[in-house]
Design a protein around this motif. Structure first.
Motif, PDB file in Angstrom:
ATOM      1  N   ILE A   1      58.611  17.409  40.150  1.00  0.00           N
ATOM      2  CA  ILE A   1      59.237  16.181  40.634  1.00  0.00           C
ATOM      3  C   ILE A   1      58.490  15.692  41.878  1.00  0.00           C
ATOM      4  N   PRO A   2      58.121  14.408  41.937  1.00  0.00           N
ATOM      5  CA  PRO A   2      57.480  13.875  43.152  1.00  0.00           C
ATOM      6  C   PRO A   2      58.378  14.053  44.370  1.00  0.00           C
ATOM      7  N   PRO A   3      57.790  14.179  45.545  1.00  0.00           N
ATOM      8  CA  PRO A   3      58.602  14.447  46.751  1.00  0.00           C
ATOM      9  C   PRO A   3      59.650  13.384  47.031  1.00  0.00           C
ATOM     10  N   GLU A   4      59.367  12.114  46.738  1.00  0.00           N
ATOM     11  CA  GLU A   4      60.329  11.061  47.053  1.00  0.00           C
ATOM     12  C   GLU A   4      61.546  11.074  46.135  1.00  0.00           C
ATOM     13  N   TYR A   5      61.466  11.798  45.012  1.00  0.00           N
ATOM     14  CA  TYR A   5      62.588  11.865  44.071  1.00  0.00           C
ATOM     15  C   TYR A   5      63.284  13.218  44.063  1.00  0.00           C
ATOM     16  N   GLN A   6      62.775  14.177  44.779  1.00  0.00           N
ATOM     17  CA  GLN A   6      63.327  15.531  44.704  1.00  0.00           C
ATOM     18  C   GLN A   6      64.762  15.592  45.219  1.00  0.00           C
ATOM     19  N   ARG A   7      65.061  14.867  46.284  1.00  0.00           N
ATOM     20  CA  ARG A   7      66.417  14.937  46.867  1.00  0.00           C
ATOM     21  C   ARG A   7      67.455  14.422  45.887  1.00  0.00           C
ATOM     22  N   VAL A   8      67.207  13.275  45.282  1.00  0.00           N
ATOM     23  CA  VAL A   8      68.175  12.699  44.345  1.00  0.00           C
ATOM     24  C   VAL A   8      68.278  13.561  43.094  1.00  0.00           C
ATOM     25  N   CYS A   9      67.153  14.086  42.623  1.00  0.00           N
ATOM     26  CA  CYS A   9      67.175  14.917  41.424  1.00  0.00           C
ATOM     27  C   CYS A   9      67.973  16.202  41.675  1.00  0.00           C
ATOM     28  N   LYS A  10      67.821  16.799  42.847  1.00  0.00           N
ATOM     29  CA  LYS A  10      68.610  17.984  43.166  1.00  0.00           C
ATOM     30  C   LYS A  10      70.090  17.652  43.288  1.00  0.00           C
ATOM     31  N   MET A  11      70.405  16.489  43.828  1.00  0.00           N
ATOM     32  CA  MET A  11      71.809  16.084  43.926  1.00  0.00           C
ATOM     33  C   MET A  11      72.420  15.898  42.538  1.00  0.00           C
TER      34      MET A  11
ATOM     35  N   ASN B   1      59.662  29.470  30.221  1.00  0.00           N
ATOM     36  CA  ASN B   1      60.958  28.883  30.551  1.00  0.00           C
ATOM     37  C   ASN B   1      61.683  29.744  31.578  1.00  0.00           C
ATOM     38  N   ASN B   2      62.358  29.086  32.496  1.00  0.00           N
ATOM     39  CA  ASN B   2      63.062  29.795  33.570  1.00  0.00           C
ATOM     40  C   ASN B   2      64.503  29.351  33.747  1.00  0.00           C
ATOM     41  N   TRP B   3      64.997  28.472  32.830  1.00  0.00           N
ATOM     42  CA  TRP B   3      66.391  28.036  32.949  1.00  0.00           C
ATOM     43  C   TRP B   3      67.058  28.095  31.583  1.00  0.00           C
ATOM     44  N   PRO B   4      68.278  28.588  31.498  1.00  0.00           N
ATOM     45  CA  PRO B   4      69.074  29.199  32.583  1.00  0.00           C
ATOM     46  C   PRO B   4      68.521  30.560  32.992  1.00  0.00           C
ATOM     47  N   PRO B   5      68.687  30.925  34.259  1.00  0.00           N
ATOM     48  CA  PRO B   5      68.146  32.208  34.751  1.00  0.00           C
ATOM     49  C   PRO B   5      68.954  33.379  34.226  1.00  0.00           C
ATOM     50  N   LEU B   6      68.555  33.892  33.088  1.00  0.00           N
ATOM     51  CA  LEU B   6      69.263  34.998  32.454  1.00  0.00           C
ATOM     52  C   LEU B   6      68.547  36.314  32.747  1.00  0.00           C
ATOM     53  N   PRO B   7      69.281  37.410  32.799  1.00  0.00           N
ATOM     54  CA  PRO B   7      68.610  38.715  33.001  1.00  0.00           C
ATOM     55  C   PRO B   7      67.748  39.082  31.803  1.00  0.00           C
ATOM     56  N   LYS B   8      66.765  39.943  32.032  1.00  0.00           N
ATOM     57  CA  LYS B   8      65.810  40.296  30.984  1.00  0.00           C
ATOM     58  C   LYS B   8      66.452  41.053  29.823  1.00  0.00           C
ATOM     59  N   PHE B   9      67.493  41.848  30.120  1.00  0.00           N
ATOM     60  CA  PHE B   9      68.136  42.606  29.047  1.00  0.00           C
ATOM     61  C   PHE B   9      69.049  41.743  28.188  1.00  0.00           C
ATOM     62  N   PHE B  10      69.281  40.500  28.608  1.00  0.00           N
ATOM     63  CA  PHE B  10      70.166  39.623  27.850  1.00  0.00           C
ATOM     64  C   PHE B  10      69.483  39.235  26.537  1.00  0.00           C
TER      65      PHE B  10
ATOM     66  N   LYS C   1      67.201  34.015  25.583  1.00  0.00           N
ATOM     67  CA  LYS C   1      66.127  33.727  26.518  1.00  0.00           C
ATOM     68  C   LYS C   1      66.307  32.328  27.105  1.00  0.00           C
ATOM     69  N   PRO C   2      65.700  32.052  28.256  1.00  0.00           N
ATOM     70  CA  PRO C   2      65.785  30.701  28.830  1.00  0.00           C
ATOM     71  C   PRO C   2      65.234  29.644  27.883  1.00  0.00           C
ATOM     72  N   CYS C   3      65.820  28.455  27.952  1.00  0.00           N
ATOM     73  CA  CYS C   3      65.474  27.367  27.021  1.00  0.00           C
ATOM     74  C   CYS C   3      64.654  26.266  27.668  1.00  0.00           C
ATOM     75  N   PHE C   4      64.647  26.151  28.985  1.00  0.00           N
ATOM     76  CA  PHE C   4      63.974  25.050  29.656  1.00  0.00           C
ATOM     77  C   PHE C   4      63.150  25.593  30.821  1.00  0.00           C
ATOM     78  N   TYR C   5      62.185  24.757  31.210  1.00  0.00           N
ATOM     79  CA  TYR C   5      61.413  25.043  32.425  1.00  0.00           C
ATOM     80  C   TYR C   5      61.807  24.015  33.477  1.00  0.00           C
ATOM     81  N   GLN C   6      62.132  24.487  34.672  1.00  0.00           N
ATOM     82  CA  GLN C   6      62.602  23.605  35.738  1.00  0.00           C
ATOM     83  C   GLN C   6      62.045  24.068  37.071  1.00  0.00           C
ATOM     84  N   ASP C   7      61.361  23.151  37.748  1.00  0.00           N
ATOM     85  CA  ASP C   7      60.812  23.441  39.070  1.00  0.00           C
ATOM     86  C   ASP C   7      60.701  22.120  39.815  1.00  0.00           C
TER      87      ASP C   7
END
Length: 330
Positions: free
Chosen positions: A138-148, A115-124, A127-133
């Motif tokens: 996300i398919p390329p045709e949907y990446q813009r809307v998903c980021k928005m 998991n990499n989200w939320p991006p918390l420091p290691k000493f915190f 720990k992160p609860c979700f994986y997001q990339d």
């Protein structure tokens, strides 16, 4: 008379030295001379391969005396103890490896990635609860809307925080705004995680897996979110929102606080407008994906019946019903 009987024209008879019996015997003999003798006569070797004889194997083997290797009872006990210690060390090593893998799996999401989200420091401590990339899932045709949609969620969280500060300023200038300040804290604590889980993650999953159920869930929740954005931008008094009505009301007596509330009202209005635009964009993409209400029903039923929690609850309910029926019959 014998002299007259001979032919006077014949060759004279002379003694031939090669007519000696000893010489003729040697020349007419079939024995080869010594200088022409061949010790390897050209005999045929075709039958030699079939004439090999197998070595005779005797059923009796010579007796070989071997020393006795039977260990003593003390040596056998020591060896058994060593084997037990070695097995125990192996089990401990495997148990440590299983614990390490279990901890790694707990730190990873359903996808098996860390998991990499939320991006918390290691000493915190958390720990992160979700994986997001976006580029990977996300398919390329949907990446813009998903980021928005993701940027809209962050913009909404920032607006809620500024709304809390505006309500705090109003409460400092006028004690009657204490209710608004308390509700602004509640909205920040409540809407920040709920908006992420209830409409951003569903649309992320919908774009990732082309899930009809996730699309329908997003439309239902995000429509409610649009209504909330509109209410927040309006700014009904004592609702904990620094909207237009609250800003215009307080700007007459406290211009600085009124300006802060006007800025927050503008931000709420931007959230409402962007949410309507993104809702239309997602709906247009949804129509091109081939999703339908029937597919959403199938996905929901499959997800419910394959859920372990639901299976456990159903098994417990069935067991309780069977026990109650059996006790009633008795």
């Amino acid at each position: 008379m014998s002299e007259f009987d001979s032919n006077p024209f014949a060759e004279p008879v002379t003694d031939n030295p090669f007519n000696d019996p000893s010489v003729t015997q040697v020349t007419n003999s079939s024995v080869e001379p010594v200088d022409q003798y061949n010790p390897f006569p050209p005999h045929s070797t075709e039958g030699l391969a079939t004439r090999t004889t197998t070595a005779s194997t005797s059923p009796y083997q010579p007796a070989v005396l071997q020393p006795s290797t039977e260990p003593t009872p003390q040596a056998a006990a020591a060896q058994a103890q060593a084997n037990l210690l070695r097995q125990q060390e192996e089990l401990e090593r495997k148990a440590a490896e299983l614990d390490r893998r279990e901890q790694e799996l707990q730190s990873r999401g359903v996808t098996g990635k860390e998991n990499n989200w939320p991006p918390l420091p290691k000493f915190f401590p958390l720990k992160p609860c979700f994986y997001q990339d976006f580029s990977e899932e996300i398919p390329p045709e949907y990446q813009r809307v998903c980021k928005m949609m993701y940027y809209l969620w962050m913009f909404h969280c920032m607006t809620l925080f500024l709304n809390l500060l505006a309500c705090l300023a109003g409460f400092i200038s006028n004690s009657s705004y204490g209710v608004d300040f308390g509700l602004s804290i509640l909205w920040l604590i409540l809407f920040t995680p709920c908006s992420f889980l209830c409409w951003y993650r569903p649309i992320y999953k919908a774009f990732k897996t082309d899930s009809s159920f996730s699309f329908f869930f997003f439309f239902f929740v995000f429509f409610c979110q649009v209504v909330i954005f509109i209410i927040q931008s309006v700014g009904i008094p004592h609702w904990g929102n620094s909207g237009w009505i609250a800003a215009v009301t307080i700007v007459v007596n406290h211009k600085a606080v009124g300006i802060i509330m006007i800025i927050v009202a503008i931000l709420f209005t931007i959230c409402a407008v962007l949410s309507v635009i993104l809702l239309k964009m997602v709906h247009s993409m949804y129509r091109r994906t081939g999703a339908s209400f029937q597919k959403a029903q199938q996905e929901f039923s499959q997800g419910v019946f394959t859920n372990k929690t639901f299976q456990t609850a159903a098994a417990g309910a069935a067991s309780s019903a069977a026990q109650g029926t059996f006790q009633g019959n008795n």
